[in-house]
Design an enzyme around this catalytic site. Structure first.
Site, mmCIF file in Angstrom:
data_model
loop_
_atom_site.group_PDB
_atom_site.id
_atom_site.type_symbol
_atom_site.label_atom_id
_atom_site.label_comp_id
_atom_site.label_asym_id
_atom_site.label_seq_id
_atom_site.Cartn_x
_atom_site.Cartn_y
_atom_site.Cartn_z
ATOM 1 N N SER A 1 21.295 1.789 12.277
ATOM 2 C CA SER A 1 21.212 0.720 11.352
ATOM 3 C C SER A 1 22.085 -0.591 12.007
ATOM 4 O O SER A 1 22.922 -0.539 12.725
ATOM 5 C CB SER A 1 21.855 1.158 10.003
ATOM 6 O OG SER A 1 22.159 0.022 9.294
ATOM 7 N N TYR B 1 29.236 2.841 4.952
ATOM 8 C CA TYR B 1 27.882 3.213 5.324
ATOM 9 C C TYR B 1 27.902 3.019 6.868
ATOM 10 O O TYR B 1 27.379 3.584 7.876
ATOM 11 C CB TYR B 1 26.938 2.399 4.694
ATOM 12 C CG TYR B 1 25.667 2.412 5.172
ATOM 13 C CD1 TYR B 1 24.878 3.315 4.827
ATOM 14 C CD2 TYR B 1 24.998 1.546 6.241
ATOM 15 C CE1 TYR B 1 23.395 3.291 5.193
ATOM 16 C CE2 TYR B 1 23.837 1.575 6.623
ATOM 17 C CZ TYR B 1 22.916 2.356 6.113
ATOM 18 O OH TYR B 1 21.652 2.466 6.492
ATOM 19 N N GLU C 1 23.839 -2.416 10.390
ATOM 20 C CA GLU C 1 25.022 -2.352 9.843
ATOM 21 C C GLU C 1 26.178 -1.723 10.596
ATOM 22 O O GLU C 1 27.351 -1.939 10.484
ATOM 23 C CB GLU C 1 25.140 -1.426 8.593
ATOM 24 C CG GLU C 1 24.280 -1.964 7.448
ATOM 25 C CD GLU C 1 24.665 -3.322 6.679
ATOM 26 O OE1 GLU C 1 26.001 -3.119 6.702
ATOM 27 O OE2 GLU C 1 24.134 -4.011 6.262
#
Ligand code: NDP
Length: 327
Positions: free
Chosen positions: A124, A148, A126
């Protein structure tokens, strides 16, 4: 490479779109689910009859070994994970377990059953958290900010370390935000699409959002699952950024959604500072997908205005069906 493919998280947005793509490519598709298969009848709809569902626990390597032995895949796509980033602050331990340890359990299970299975890990944007550079490339150093992002960074590195140590065909797709009508309403683009649809039908009057100047690189999930598949068809395993390369503000996204129903968003949308997310999550992530374009021949096909129109139309149809059923 048609054959049998196994998808974890097949009941989610990407799982359903990827299952459809693989079936169209001639694969037999199986999915790992955490609840009894009957629970997925509604979320999978017509796909349910076309795919085999196997119950397994991502944290239990033995149950994954059994699922791999039962389904005998040539490709495994590991998409299962808690995916709503803000919630990872409420569930940091669970997020670490399923997003980080879950990927490791699956790699270990593959190593035991058949190390030639090709593996895709849902990495991701992120992982870049507060990015060191913009746009980000595969070479940009990760600096995650959320539980996360930290858990996905672990999964990202464990995948590449298994590739190096054991020679496994393991790939990470570093995917930026991607949406579709299947996105849950927790996520901003779907929340906006649903509200624009409801307001256009006279069912609601106002949409309250946080920071309208926040920017993201949003793409269409159907384009992004195609990139996942292309990664596992290439001669060599690798990691790839999958992004549009364009940053848009929340205001632009909102304008696209309300344009789709010929309304002026300024008449219906209000920004409330109490909903701003703050510096532990706010960042300007934009991906440079040059490698995926060059090596895989991948390019996004759906623009933001088309995506928002597709989502608003799907929500209008859903709301009208619900109104008709109630009357
Ligand atoms: P969804 O939330 O739609 O789907 C996630 C899937 O993971 C669901 O099928 C869910 O199962 C399953 N899952 C969640 N928690 C667990 C758990 N504890 N044990 C077993 N299964 C679990 O996510 P997306 O389809 O949007 O995303 C797919 C993957 O890609 C995720 O890993 C996500 O983090 C990652 N990703 C997504 C991006 C995006 O913009 N969509 C961007 C970058 C990465 P169930 O159906 O039972 O609820």
């Amino acid at each position: 490479m048609a054959g049998r493919a196994l998808i974890t998280g097949v009941g989610g947005q990407d799982g359903a779109l990827l299952a459809r793509l693989l079936l169209d490519q001639g694969y037999e598709v199986a999915g790992i689910v955490r609840r009894e298969p009957a629970a997925y009848a509604e979320s999978l709809g017509e796909l349910r009859a076309a795919i085999e569902l196997v119950e397994a626990d991502l944290l239990d390597r033995d149950s994954l070994v059994a699922a791999l032995r039962a389904t005998r895949p040539v490709e495994v796509y590991n998409l299962a994970a808690p995916s709503f980033v803000p919630r990872s602050w409420d569930e940091p331990i669970l997020t670490a377990e399923f997003a980080a340890v879950g990927a490791t359990s699956m790699l270990e299970a593959i190593r035991e059953v058949d190390p030639s299975i090709r593996f895709y890990q849902a990495s991701s944007s992120e992982i870049f958290g507060e990015p060191r550079e913009t746009p980000q490339t595969e070479e940009t150093a990760p600096s995650p900010l959320t539980p996360y992002g930290v858990a996905k960074t672990y999964a990202h590195f464990i995948t590449s370390s298994y590739r190096r140590r054991y020679g496994m065909f393991a790939c990470c797709g570093i995917l930026y935000n991607h949406e579709s009508p299947l996105r849950p309403v927790d996520f901003l683009p779907r929340k906006v699409a649903r509200a624009a649809a409801a307001i256009s039908l006279g069912l609601e009057r106002e949409l309250v959002l946080g920071d309208l100047s926040a920017r993201r690189d949003w793409g269409y999930a159907g384009d992004y699952v195609r990139a996942m598949w292309l990664m596992l068809q290439h001669d060599e395993p690798g990691d790839y950024i999958v992004a549009t390369g364009e940053s848009h503000s929340v205001e632009e996204l909102v304008a696209c959604a309300f344009d789709a129903v010929s309304l002026d968003w300024r008449d219906h949308v209000r920004s409330d500072p109490a909903l701003y997310r703050g510096s532990a999550e706010l960042h300007d992530l934009v991906g440079d997908a040059s490698k995926a374009r060059r090596v895989l021949g991948w390019a996004p096909e759906v623009r933001l205005d088309e995506l928002m129109r597709m989502m608003v139309e799907a929500d209008r149809a859903r709301l009208q069906d619900a109104e008709n059923a109630a009357s």
